[in-house]
Design a protein around this motif. Structure first.
Motif: not given
Length: 333
Positions: A268, A274-275, A277, A290, A306, A308-310, A312, A315, A327
């Motif tokens: 992240p 958020n990022d 992807i 994933k 999608f 993605q919360k940083e 999180d 992954f 990204q």
């Protein structure tokens, strides 16, 4: 507002690719160009510059030139140092579409391996990309980029764009765009162009396709000749347009399909948001996982995205067939 994205450069810097392809971004021969940045006709953009930044681990003699316009810069670079060269904006800004241009690219050569960074900056809009040496370029690409920006209040349109640069004379290129092009070529129908070394051809979307982009477009070159490809947007806002119409340009180097992989580690970005992807498949499509869980079944040349919360954390992305993974950093607002 500042908009930035991070391309997974060669899938090495922040992604781990498990595969056999290993190609350095350093080299002694490069072809580069500068995609258009926002709207240069606007009086609010009173500052703009094009730059090449060269770095090297060794002493190097470097030449930057375009013989057609008698532009040439020569300098010596000390080991472990860098040199930034300003490029004439009016001469090399790529604001012409749908025709072969022989005066808009730059050929960079060196006596020792170097890295070349391409920068296009305006007031409140700046983007850079790490160029690939000619040895790392290819003859088959599938493009990916972000959706175009739509400025709701000002009725301006900022297209998604990509450019193809010839590295050899008499290079026949077949382009299959996923959308209609500004030059009148229809979506999903191949058309051909011929490039000599240093020639540039730029493809743009039309205003009828606002909010869309050229992801999944194919670029194929005959006789295994190589081309360099840059992709991006004149202006974009991630993940979607804002009511104020803010945005920045995006400019990336495209990677040939031979360099794609099946296993990636996504780290992240540290901005607290958020990022975005985005994952694009080639001829065979791909099943996308994933952290081991199936999230998409991509058809050939399809893109899946999608947020993605940083918070999180990191992954993995794995796939049944080679894919490209980008990204993107989201916009401030």
């Amino acid at each position: 507002m500042y908009l930035k994205k991070l391309l997974l450069l060669c899938y090495v810097l922040i992604s781990l690719q498990v595969g056999t392809y290993a190609q350095s971004s350093q080299g002694t021969d490069f072809w580069v160009a500068f995609l258009q940045n926002c709207d240069i006709s606007s009086t609010s953009y009173d500052y703009y510059t094009l730059e090449l930044t060269i770095t090297s681990n060794e002493d190097a003699d470097v030449v930057i030139e375009n013989e057609k316009v008698s532009f040439k810069k020569e300098f010596s670079l000390k080991a472990k140092s860098k040199e930034t060269v300003e490029i004439p904006f009016d001469d090399f800004n790529l604001n012409e579409y749908g025709k072969v241009l022989d005066t808009k690219s730059l050929h960079v050569t060196s006596t020792s391996p170097i890295s070349v960074y391409v920068t296009n900056a305006q007031y409140h809009s700046m983007e850079s990309a790490l160029a690939l040496p000619t040895t790392a370029c290819g003859s088959y690409y599938v493009t990916q980029m972000n959706d175009v920006r739509v400025e709701k209040g000002a009725y301006k349109y900022f297209p998604a764009v990509f450019c193809v640069i010839g590295t050899e004379d008499n290079t026949e290129v077949e382009i299959t765009p996923t959308l209609n092009t500004g030059a009148g070529f229809p979506a999903n129908q191949p058309f051909k162009i011929k490039l000599n070394a240093g020639d540039v051809y730029v493809v743009e979307t039309t205003s009828a396709d606002q909010g869309k982009d050229f992801s999944g477009s194919q670029i194929r070159v005959s006789d295994n000749k190589k081309v360099a490809v840059f992709v991006g947007n004149v202006s974009s806002c991630i993940p979607e347009p804002t009511p104020m119409g803010d945005g920045d340009n995006l400019m990336d180097v495209a990677y040939p399909v031979t360099s794609w992989g099946k296993s990636f580690l996504i780290v992240p970005l540290k901005q607290g948001r958020n990022d975005l992807i985005k994952i694009t498949a080639a001829d065979n499509g791909a099943d996308i996982y994933k952290d081991g869980t199936l999230i998409a079944n991509l058809k050939p040349f399809e893109t899946y995205s999608f947020m993605q919360k940083e918070s999180d954390g990191a992954f993995t992305i794995t796939s049944s067939e080679p894919v490209e993974v980008y990204q993107y950093m989201t916009s401030v607002n």
